[in-house]
Design a protein around this motif. Sequence first.
Motif, mmCIF file in Angstrom:
data_model
loop_
_atom_site.group_PDB
_atom_site.id
_atom_site.type_symbol
_atom_site.label_atom_id
_atom_site.label_comp_id
_atom_site.label_asym_id
_atom_site.label_seq_id
_atom_site.Cartn_x
_atom_site.Cartn_y
_atom_site.Cartn_z
ATOM 1 N N ASP A 204 -2.950 -28.927 -4.269
ATOM 2 C CA ASP A 204 -1.727 -28.165 -4.026
ATOM 3 C C ASP A 204 -1.545 -27.077 -5.090
ATOM 4 O OD1 ASP A 204 -1.194 -29.877 -1.879
ATOM 5 O OD2 ASP A 204 -0.176 -31.297 -3.189
ATOM 6 N N THR A 205 -1.874 -27.428 -6.325
ATOM 7 C CA THR A 205 -1.782 -26.439 -7.408
ATOM 8 C C THR A 205 -2.758 -25.285 -7.171
ATOM 9 O OG1 THR A 205 -1.192 -28.206 -8.964
ATOM 10 C CG2 THR A 205 -1.935 -26.119 -9.902
ATOM 11 N N ILE A 206 -3.992 -25.621 -6.753
ATOM 12 C CA ILE A 206 -4.992 -24.581 -6.483
ATOM 13 C C ILE A 206 -4.525 -23.675 -5.340
ATOM 14 C CG2 ILE A 206 -7.365 -24.177 -5.685
ATOM 15 C CD1 ILE A 206 -8.126 -26.837 -7.038
ATOM 16 N N PHE A 207 -3.989 -24.296 -4.299
ATOM 17 C CA PHE A 207 -3.512 -23.510 -3.157
ATOM 18 C C PHE A 207 -2.334 -22.624 -3.555
ATOM 19 C CE2 PHE A 207 -0.679 -23.096 0.541
ATOM 20 C CZ PHE A 207 -1.533 -22.469 1.434
ATOM 21 N N ALA A 208 -1.396 -23.173 -4.333
ATOM 22 C CA ALA A 208 -0.220 -22.400 -4.740
ATOM 23 C C ALA A 208 -0.625 -21.221 -5.626
ATOM 24 C CB ALA A 208 0.762 -23.306 -5.473
ATOM 25 N N VAL A 209 -1.542 -21.459 -6.560
ATOM 26 C CA VAL A 209 -1.994 -20.378 -7.453
ATOM 27 C C VAL A 209 -2.738 -19.312 -6.652
ATOM 28 C CG1 VAL A 209 -3.536 -19.828 -9.377
ATOM 29 C CG2 VAL A 209 -2.072 -21.856 -9.483
ATOM 30 N N SER A 210 -3.583 -19.738 -5.709
ATOM 31 C CA SER A 210 -4.332 -18.773 -4.885
ATOM 32 C C SER A 210 -3.388 -17.937 -4.034
ATOM 33 C CB SER A 210 -5.324 -19.527 -3.988
ATOM 34 O OG SER A 210 -6.212 -20.306 -4.747
ATOM 35 N N ALA A 211 -2.401 -18.591 -3.423
ATOM 36 C CA ALA A 211 -1.440 -17.849 -2.595
ATOM 37 C C ALA A 211 -0.638 -16.874 -3.435
ATOM 38 C CB ALA A 211 -0.515 -18.837 -1.886
ATOM 39 N N ALA A 212 -0.229 -17.316 -4.625
ATOM 40 C CA ALA A 212 0.525 -16.421 -5.513
ATOM 41 C C ALA A 212 -0.327 -15.226 -5.935
ATOM 42 C CB ALA A 212 1.012 -17.197 -6.737
ATOM 43 N N ALA A 213 -1.630 -15.469 -6.204
ATOM 44 C CA ALA A 213 -2.530 -14.374 -6.613
ATOM 45 C C ALA A 213 -2.670 -13.347 -5.493
ATOM 46 C CB ALA A 213 -3.895 -14.950 -6.993
ATOM 47 N N ILE A 214 -2.796 -13.824 -4.260
ATOM 48 C CA ILE A 214 -2.924 -12.896 -3.121
ATOM 49 C C ILE A 214 -1.646 -12.073 -2.953
ATOM 50 C CG2 ILE A 214 -3.162 -12.787 -0.615
ATOM 51 C CD1 ILE A 214 -4.931 -15.316 -0.872
ATOM 52 N N VAL A 215 -0.495 -12.737 -3.080
ATOM 53 C CA VAL A 215 0.778 -12.011 -2.945
ATOM 54 C C VAL A 215 0.916 -10.978 -4.069
ATOM 55 C CG1 VAL A 215 3.287 -12.261 -3.035
ATOM 56 C CG2 VAL A 215 1.923 -13.883 -1.720
ATOM 57 N N ILE A 216 0.483 -11.325 -5.284
ATOM 58 C CA ILE A 216 0.556 -10.384 -6.410
ATOM 59 C C ILE A 216 -0.350 -9.183 -6.156
ATOM 60 C CG2 ILE A 216 -0.032 -10.096 -8.840
ATOM 61 C CD1 ILE A 216 0.921 -12.989 -9.264
ATOM 62 N N VAL A 217 -1.576 -9.432 -5.661
ATOM 63 C CA VAL A 217 -2.500 -8.333 -5.362
ATOM 64 C C VAL A 217 -1.919 -7.414 -4.288
ATOM 65 C CG1 VAL A 217 -4.752 -7.771 -4.360
ATOM 66 C CG2 VAL A 217 -4.559 -9.591 -6.066
ATOM 67 N N VAL A 218 -1.370 -8.027 -3.244
ATOM 68 C CA VAL A 218 -0.761 -7.237 -2.163
ATOM 69 C C VAL A 218 0.429 -6.438 -2.694
ATOM 70 C CG1 VAL A 218 0.528 -7.404 -0.006
ATOM 71 C CG2 VAL A 218 -1.536 -8.774 -0.327
ATOM 72 N N GLY A 219 1.257 -7.062 -3.527
ATOM 73 C CA GLY A 219 2.396 -6.353 -4.106
ATOM 74 C C GLY A 219 1.960 -5.226 -5.028
ATOM 75 N N TYR A 220 0.871 -5.428 -5.798
ATOM 76 C CA TYR A 220 0.357 -4.364 -6.674
ATOM 77 C C TYR A 220 -0.107 -3.166 -5.845
ATOM 78 C CZ TYR A 220 -2.726 -1.940 -9.926
ATOM 79 O OH TYR A 220 -3.334 -0.976 -10.698
ATOM 80 N N LEU A 221 -0.857 -3.442 -4.759
ATOM 81 C CA LEU A 221 -1.349 -2.344 -3.902
ATOM 82 C C LEU A 221 -0.193 -1.609 -3.225
ATOM 83 C CD1 LEU A 221 -4.412 -4.118 -2.239
ATOM 84 C CD2 LEU A 221 -4.462 -2.332 -3.988
ATOM 85 N N GLU A 222 0.877 -2.336 -2.907
ATOM 86 C CA GLU A 222 1.995 -1.729 -2.182
ATOM 87 C C GLU A 222 2.911 -0.922 -3.101
ATOM 88 O OE1 GLU A 222 2.767 -1.695 1.056
ATOM 89 O OE2 GLU A 222 4.697 -0.684 0.742
ATOM 90 N N TRP A 223 3.254 -1.465 -4.266
ATOM 91 C CA TRP A 223 4.314 -0.860 -5.067
ATOM 92 C C TRP A 223 3.853 -0.261 -6.399
ATOM 93 C CZ3 TRP A 223 5.584 -5.707 -2.657
ATOM 94 C CH2 TRP A 223 6.448 -5.572 -1.566
ATOM 95 N N VAL A 224 2.609 -0.558 -6.851
ATOM 96 C CA VAL A 224 2.173 -0.068 -8.165
ATOM 97 C C VAL A 224 1.024 0.923 -8.040
ATOM 98 C CG1 VAL A 224 1.279 -0.741 -10.432
ATOM 99 C CG2 VAL A 224 2.903 -2.231 -9.234
ATOM 100 N N ALA A 225 -0.021 0.553 -7.292
ATOM 101 C CA ALA A 225 -1.235 1.380 -7.256
ATOM 102 C C ALA A 225 -0.940 2.731 -6.592
ATOM 103 C CB ALA A 225 -2.335 0.644 -6.499
#
Length: 225
Positions: A204-225
């Motif tokens: 569950d920890t691995i899944f939660a960290v992976s999901a959070a990483a994907i959301v962070i990457v998507v948010g970076y591409l949308e609002w920062v990059a």
Amino acid sequence: MRKRNFLTQINPLLKIIVCITILFVALLLHDIKAISVLVITLLTLVLVSVRINLKIFAYVAIALLIFMAISTWLRDFHISVISSLRLFAILLPTPLLASTTSPSDLVRAIQAARLPNFIVLSLMLIWRFLPVIQQEAQRIIEANWLRGINVVRQPRQWFSGLLMPLIFRIVAYADDVTVGLETRGYDPQAPRSNSQPLRWQLKDTIFAVSAAAIVIVVGYLEWVA
């Protein structure tokens, strides 16, 4: 029997929370790169975890192409691509959650969320009887075939030949369930016990960290990059 893979062993409550988060994020995205990363990730998980019927896959592809054509005609191609990808991102978590979560796990997750008992019971019965309703609809369609009526290809027969018999069958099932609960003395307000309570595991920890990483990457591409 449900195929055992990594996602089937994840805490169902965590999967529900991640799916709801993805839905909200998908509604906020406007950048093609960001939403493409989200769609590609979800599509990869669906192809790996879900046994897809080729006929259903073809219907979805055709519906998506029609949606893109109409959207391009009404607006422009760029917006139609973003709208199609957003639609994909909103729809993909549903089969992913449904195919990797058993009804019992879903009920345990809803109970762990401390929802009122009548909501838990309603959701449990709806989830349990969806396959039954599908089987009844198939039986009604086959019964119409014996009468020489192809209901699927005759929309004028849908109401009288399919919907009305199906509604009567659903009402009959509802009566049976009500009688069954009353004869067994079911009390929706009584405290519940659970032989397999939800527990947080390393997966569950691995899944939660992976999901959070994907959301962070998507948010970076949308609002920062």
